[in-house]
Structure formats: C-alpha cells, structure tokens
Design a protein around this motif. Structure first.
Motif, PDB file in Angstrom:
ATOM      1  N   GLU A  58       0.816  -1.221   0.000  1.00 15.02           N
ATOM      2  CA  GLU A  58       0.000   0.000   0.000  1.00 15.02           C
ATOM      3  C   GLU A  58       0.851   1.272   0.000  1.00 15.02           C
ATOM      4  O   GLU A  58       1.546   1.558   0.968  1.00 15.02           O
ATOM      5  CB  GLU A  58      -0.904  -0.019   1.222  1.00 15.02           C
ATOM      6  N   GLU A  59       0.808   2.026  -1.104  1.00 15.24           N
ATOM      7  CA  GLU A  59       1.556   3.288  -1.198  1.00 15.24           C
ATOM      8  C   GLU A  59       0.598   4.399  -1.567  1.00 15.24           C
ATOM      9  O   GLU A  59       0.197   4.521  -2.720  1.00 15.24           O
ATOM     10  CB  GLU A  59       2.662   3.188  -2.254  1.00 15.24           C
ATOM     11  N   PHE A  61      -0.282   8.222  -2.139  1.00 11.58           N
ATOM     12  CA  PHE A  61       0.376   9.500  -2.322  1.00 11.58           C
ATOM     13  C   PHE A  61      -0.578  10.571  -2.808  1.00 11.58           C
ATOM     14  O   PHE A  61      -1.639  10.288  -3.336  1.00 11.58           O
ATOM     15  CB  PHE A  61       1.623   9.398  -3.189  1.00 11.58           C
ATOM     16  N   GLU A  62      -0.179  11.806  -2.558  1.00 19.25           N
ATOM     17  CA  GLU A  62      -0.999  12.946  -2.946  1.00 19.25           C
ATOM     18  C   GLU A  62      -0.688  13.342  -4.368  1.00 19.25           C
ATOM     19  O   GLU A  62       0.456  13.347  -4.784  1.00 19.25           O
ATOM     20  CB  GLU A  62      -0.675  14.146  -2.044  1.00 19.25           C
ATOM     21  N   MET A  63      -1.727  13.727  -5.092  1.00 20.74           N
ATOM     22  CA  MET A  63      -1.521  14.257  -6.428  1.00 20.74           C
ATOM     23  C   MET A  63      -1.125  15.723  -6.294  1.00 20.74           C
ATOM     24  O   MET A  63      -1.617  16.421  -5.419  1.00 20.74           O
ATOM     25  CB  MET A  63      -2.814  14.164  -7.233  1.00 20.74           C
ATOM     26  N   ASN A  64      -0.272  16.185  -7.194  1.00 22.39           N
ATOM     27  CA  ASN A  64       0.122  17.606  -7.195  1.00 22.39           C
ATOM     28  C   ASN A  64      -0.885  18.424  -7.995  1.00 22.39           C
ATOM     29  O   ASN A  64      -0.519  19.148  -8.896  1.00 22.39           O
ATOM     30  CB  ASN A  64       1.488  17.776  -7.854  1.00 22.39           C
ATOM     31  N   ILE A  77      -1.779   1.834  -9.336  1.00 26.40           N
ATOM     32  CA  ILE A  77      -1.520   2.348 -10.682  1.00 26.40           C
ATOM     33  C   ILE A  77      -0.482   1.454 -11.359  1.00 26.40           C
ATOM     34  O   ILE A  77      -0.633   1.032 -12.505  1.00 26.40           O
ATOM     35  CB  ILE A  77      -1.027   3.808 -10.640  1.00 26.40           C
ATOM     36  N   VAL A 111      -8.554   9.381 -11.154  1.00 26.80           N
ATOM     37  CA  VAL A 111      -7.466  10.336 -11.328  1.00 26.80           C
ATOM     38  C   VAL A 111      -6.461   9.902 -12.394  1.00 26.80           C
ATOM     39  O   VAL A 111      -5.995  10.711 -13.175  1.00 26.80           O
ATOM     40  CB  VAL A 111      -6.740  10.562  -9.980  1.00 26.80           C
ATOM     41  N   ASP A 112      -6.133   8.620 -12.445  1.00 27.81           N
ATOM     42  CA  ASP A 112      -5.107   8.192 -13.392  1.00 27.81           C
ATOM     43  C   ASP A 112      -5.749   7.873 -14.750  1.00 27.81           C
ATOM     44  O   ASP A 112      -6.623   7.008 -14.841  1.00 27.81           O
ATOM     45  CB  ASP A 112      -4.357   6.974 -12.863  1.00 27.81           C
TER      46      ASP A 112
END
Lengths: 321, 349
Positions: A58-59, A61-64, A77, A111-112
């Motif tokens: 599980e990683e 992370f925040e999107m910029n 992803i 998002v991706d």
C-alpha cells in the motif's frame, strides 16, 4: 480483448476476520468460467486459491493537482498497468487491508488516465461482521469509512446473531450509508451476481438505485461519526445557483464529504442531470429524459460533520422561486 | 533514408494508405506490445504475453517465450549483444536475438518492474523498493528506496544509476567503497528517469502531466510542464541533443545544449498532423529526424527543423501507437495497443 475494453475491478474491503477471504475464495472457486487476477495486501489472510495473485504494498500518495484530499494508491496504478499488459483474465479483485481507507483506492480510478481508460471500478464491496460490527464502529474510524464507501455491504455471520441484533446493526449501517445494498449471508454464501458485475460507479446505476430514506426519521441511539443527508426538491433547480453552491460545498468540505450522488431536475432541461463522486472528484452528465410524472431532484451526501454545512438550506436556495 | 522519405508523396493532405504503408509488413501479434528497441538492424519487441519478438533486417519475425507472464521492462545491452528483460514472473533475464535465455536472478512473488544496462557490464533490475545493481565483478548491491522503484537508468559511462520513486530521484554513484546515494527531491510521483547523454542532467517523468529535471552540478530544478496528458514515451535525438517526448498534440523536443539546457526556453514542436495526442516517439541514432505515433493510430515523420514539413508514414487509423522504434539503417516498427504491428524498410524507398 482490445484496448477499448475496460476490465471490471471489484474492491473488497472489511475488517480482518469479517470474511473477506472467504468471499474472495467463493468468487474464485465458483464455476463461472471467468478468470480473475487478485491483488492482495501484504498483511492479508493467506490461503487464496487462484493462480494470478499479486502482492500490493500500500503506497498512498498525494496528487500535485492542488486538491488536498486527492490521494491515490501508487501501487495500484503500477500493478493495474502491469496486469493490463497481460489481458489473459476477465476481471480484477482488489482485497484491501482491514484498516484501509477506501478513498485512495476509489480515487485511483478517477485520477489516473491510464487506469481510467483500461479498467473501471465495478463496485466496492464491504464485508461486515454482524456480531462484531458495533465494536468495530466504536473502536476504529476505518470501519465507518468502509461502510460509507460501499456499494454493497455483505452483512456476514448472520447465523451467529439474533434477529434483534441484526436489525440494530442494519440500522447503524443505514445511518451511515443509505445507498448501499445490504446483503445478508452466513459464511459469505451469496449468489455472485450480488457482488460482481454491478457497474455501481456508472451514472446509469445512480438512476437505478433508490436511496433508503429510512434514516431521516430513524431514531438512532449511537452518534455516528459518519452520517448521510438525503435531500429532495420538487421545484426545478436554477443551474447557475446549483453549480455555484455545489462547487463551493465540494471546495470547502471535500475532505469531509466522502460520497455524493444526485439526480437533478435543472430548470429548462428535459433530461435528468445525474452526478456521483468521491470527495472532490465528481462525475456528472445528462442521462435520458425524465419519465412522466413529478420531477423530484434528489441529492445524497455521505460524510463527516454534514450538519455544519447547511446542506438543506443551501440546496433549498437553489430551487427556482 | 531521410532523402528517400522527403520524396514520398504522402503529404498530410493526401488520403488513403501511404506508399510506405502499402509496402510495409503488417501483423497481428495477438499480444500487448510493451517496449521496443533496436539491436543493430534487428528490432526487439517485448510483449505482454511473455514473448520476445525479433524483427530481422528483412522483416521476418521470430518469437520466443521467455517469461511466464507479461514482460514489464526491456533494455538493450551495450554492444547490442542482446536485451535484458524483467517480468511479472519475478525473473530477470538476458535474451539474445536468437532466443538464447540466461536467467540473471529470480524473485519470489515479486515483479521485476524495471531493468537497466550500463557500460562495464553493470546491469540493474528493480523489485519493489529495491534496485539490485549487478557490479562488473558480479557482486549484487541491493539498493533500498523509500517507495517502489518506478524507473532505472545508468548514465553513459555506467558510473551512476538514477532511480525514480515517490518524492524524487536517487542517484547512486560508484565510489571507492561502494555505491553512494544522493537525493534529488521534488514532490510527487516520478514514474521514469533518464540521464542526458552528457550526464549533466537527470530528467524524470511524472504522474502529473509534466517532466521534471535537475542539473546535477547544483541540483537546479527544471520544470517541463504544459502537457495535456502524461508523458509515457521519450527518446534522445541528434547531437544537440534533444529530448523528444510524447504527451502533446505534437512531438515535443526540449533542447539540452548550453549551460542551462531547456531552462527558460520553449520546446520545439514537430509532427503536427492530426487532432490527436502523440503516444509514442522515436529517434534514429546520428540522424536529425523524429517519428511520432498518435492515439488515433497514425505515424508521422519530421526532420528536426522548425520549418520542416511533417510527412505521413502511416495514415490509416487504429488503436493508439504504443511502441515506435527505428534502426540506424531506417527499419521502422510501429505497434499499437491492440497488437497490430507495421514493419517498414524506409531505406528501400
């Protein structure tokens, strides 16, 4: 399978011991002629009976992209991208950890671009333990989050609880999530079409599922951290006013709003405006004409501190005078 | 070759398949193309069904089953004696163009996501957060990172290894007592990495629609943004050199000459042709030319010159072009997401 085919992905959530692995093995071993790739987490229960099992680390992370609550699962992803190179299976099942927040998992599919192009989130299925749910809800906020995000809640171990206890558990679930379909089971014995192939994240599906409005007058004894608000309006909505109000709500309270769904009657439009989303990521479109009869706009929010957002007043003000 | 191409009548305004398309060899390989690379005049194609396919100089294709699942990564070895591959079966392999396979390492329940090859026999593969660097003395260094490795690249001399991950890039340098890390930070998820040919810059692909770069001398940041989609394909071209990338409606070429590289400069944009996004790019060693493959299946060629007129190589529509490779002698392979390949000998025109 061609590039235009989107592979359905089912997310299984639920506390450790609720019966996720039992459900997973039922899905995998039933004679349905379909082949699944399974993504498990490193802390998962062992004993999954499938040839294509991938370990996920599980990683989050925040999107910029300036959206504070827009976290995604980088590991998913990567793994989904890798799996889409094979294309020798019909669906993907993601088993999350017992303590996982479902939001980053769901948001990954919005998002991706590559994930969105090649896969589609079929449904979030949360397995809950009819005997221990109350304890889980009181002890960890993740339990309520997993219910809030669910499209289907598999109320498992109903053979170990009496009718009154089951009714009480169900009432608590309804307070948090009026939209999810609740399926009762013992040892996760459910027909697979109740949990797989639901297309629950499509806008069409929003039209098909009526929220359970029981909650509005339900007298609950527990103060839930996560609740829901169901709004209805019989007057058409002013499109500009609604857009402004809703945009503001999502901008200001997007972190607290976990899911939103709506079927709206916009003034001057003959088609139903359907929307659904996770936190700040909202998808919306016009989806077919209204059926004959009264056109009632319905909007449901699931989240925290909803009583501080004056949702009722704001929504009311969007109606054409 | 470029002389031949400029004689091709397939200008942008034409219709129907180009002459190159009509003369090309078309196949449906029945697998997802993952990566392509030139081995001399042979083109190596790594595929999602675990096969390496080699297109020989006459266009004949040979396929070898090398991995049990998908091939996730592939690079050419210096000297072009073969390729390195990584698969979701956890194996790290060396494969020669005659199909000879050597297993370099095997990893239980792990995916070999990325591979890299440098000079002096140094090679590397990544599994999860660890980059396994095989030194020239065959000693394997397990280099750990804060998150999953998303890209690996050696510099031209094989003395540094850049590793992309969440939050930036780690550059490992060969020193007397082993490999020493130096961190290049930039918020966000970095999904690929490359050194400029002269070793002065490191550039990463990002999860966002942008590239990020660092000038190694002073760790100065280079922001290369403005793309309408993620950058997934890039190539170094010509002597300047240019970094050609996908991700926009034309091939984007960033200049890496001078002290500042692309800092404060606009990229060159070439191969404009169809209202679609570029999904794959290719350069040809020693040539001032660029190929761009589009999401709608077209392949366009241009000389690297702001005034150059783009030319159609493949006009027929199809699935997004994901692999585009050209050999020094002008043999081109274009493969789309659905597994349709076009091999063309551009030197013969």
């Amino acid at each position: 399978m061609t590039a235009s085919t989107q592979v359905p992905v089912t997310v299984l959530s639920g506390f450790l011991g609720a019966g996720k692995t039992t459900l997973l093995n039922r899905i995998l071993t039933e004679q349905h002629g379909r082949r699944y790739a399974v993504i498990v987490n490193e802390f998962g229960e062992t004993g999954i009976d499938n040839e294509l099992v991938v370990d996920a680390d599980e990683e989050i992370f925040e999107m910029n992209n300036g959206c504070i609550c827009c976290t995604v699962r980088g590991d998913l992803i990567r793994i989904l991208g890798g799996l889409m190179k094979r294309r020798d299976f019909d669906g993907i099942i993601i088993e999350t950890t017992g303590m996982a927040d479902p939001a980053p998992v769901a948001q990954t599919f919005f998002v991706d671009d590559d994930v969105a192009a090649r896969t589609r989130l079929d449904a979030i299925v949360t397995v809950v333990d009819a005997v221990n749910l109350a304890t889980h809800l009181n002890e960890a906020h993740e339990a309520a989050e997993q219910i809030a995000f669910a499209d289907v809640i598999l109320l498992n171990k109903t053979d170990l609880a009496d009718a009154a206890a089951i009714a009480a558990v169900e009432a608590r679930i309804r307070t948090i999530n009026p939209y999810a379909k609740i399926v009762h089971s013992a040892r996760c014995a459910v027909p697979l079409d109740q949990v797989i192939g639901l297309d629950a994240f499509s806008l069409e599906r929003v039209l098909a599922v009526e929220p359970d409005f029981l909650t509005s007058d339900h007298d609950h004894e527990h103060e839930e951290e996560i609740t829901s608000v169901s709004l209805a309006a019989d007057q058409p909505l002013d499109p500009n006013r609604f857009e402004f109000w809703f945009g503001q709500i999502i901008q200001r309270f997007g972190t607290d709003i976990l899911r939103a769904k709506g079927i709206l009657n916009l003034a001057g439009e003959d088609w139903r405006y359907v929307m659904q989303g996770v936190h700040m990521l909202i998808e919306a479109n016009f989806l077919g004409p209204w059926p004959p009869g009264p056109r009632i706009s319905k909007l449901v929010f699931i989240g925290r501190n909803l009583d501080t957002m004056d949702l009722e007043g704001g929504f009311k003000a969007c109606q054409v005078d | 070759m470029s002389g031949g191409l400029t004689l091709d009548p397939s200008t942008l305004s034409g219709s129907g398949p180009t002459q190159i398309e009509l003369n090309a060899r078309h196949m449906d390989i029945g697998a997802v193309p993952v990566l392509g690379a030139a081995l001399g005049e042979t083109i190596a194609l790594a595929c999602g069904d675990g096969q390496m396919r080699f297109f020989a100089r006459d266009g004949n294709m040979s396929a070898y089953q090398v991995h049990r699942g998908a091939i996730l990564s592939m690079v050419v070895l210096p000297g072009e004696e073969g390729v390195l591959t990584g698969g979701d079966d956890g194996r790290f392999l060396r494969v020669s163009s005659d199909g000879t396979v050597t297993e370099l390492s095997a990893h239980q329940r792990g995916w070999v996501d990325h591979v890299a090859a440098g000079k002096c026999g140094r090679i590397a593969c990544s599994v999860g957060r660890v980059a396994n660097l095989h030194d020239e003395d065959r000693h394997v260094h397990a280099l750990e990172h804060p998150s999953t490795v998303a890209g690996l690249a050696f510099d031209a001399k094989g003395k540094r290894l850049a590793v992309a991950h969440y939050g930036g890039v780690t550059v490992w340098s060969k020193e007397k007592r082993g490999w020493k890390p130096s961190t290049l930070k930039w918020a966000g998820s970095h999904t690929g990495v490359t050194f400029s040919p002269d070793g002065r810059f490191v550039i990463s692909m990002m999860q966002e629609n942008a590239l990020h770069g660092w000038r190694l001398r002073d760790k100065a940041d280079l922001r290369m943004s403005g793309y309408p989609s993620k950058v997934k394909s890039w190539a170094w071209a010509a002597d300047l050199p240019w970094l050609i990338t996908s991700g926009a409606d034309q091939a984007i070429l960033w200049p890496f000459d001078g002290v500042k590289g692309p800092m404060g400069r606009s990229p060159l944009q070439l191969c404009w042709s169809v209202p679609s996004l570029v999904t794959a790019v290719a350069a040809v060693p020693g040539r001032e030319i660029v190929f761009a493959g589009f999401a709608t299946g077209q392949v366009v060629f241009s000389e690297i010159d702001a005034m150059a007129e783009p030319r159609m190589v493949k006009r027929s529509a199809g699935a997004p072009v994901t692999v585009l490779t050209c050999t020094p002698g002008g043999r081109l392979l274009a493969a789309d997401e659905d597994g349709r390949t076009m091999w063309a000998d551009l030197s013969a025109i």
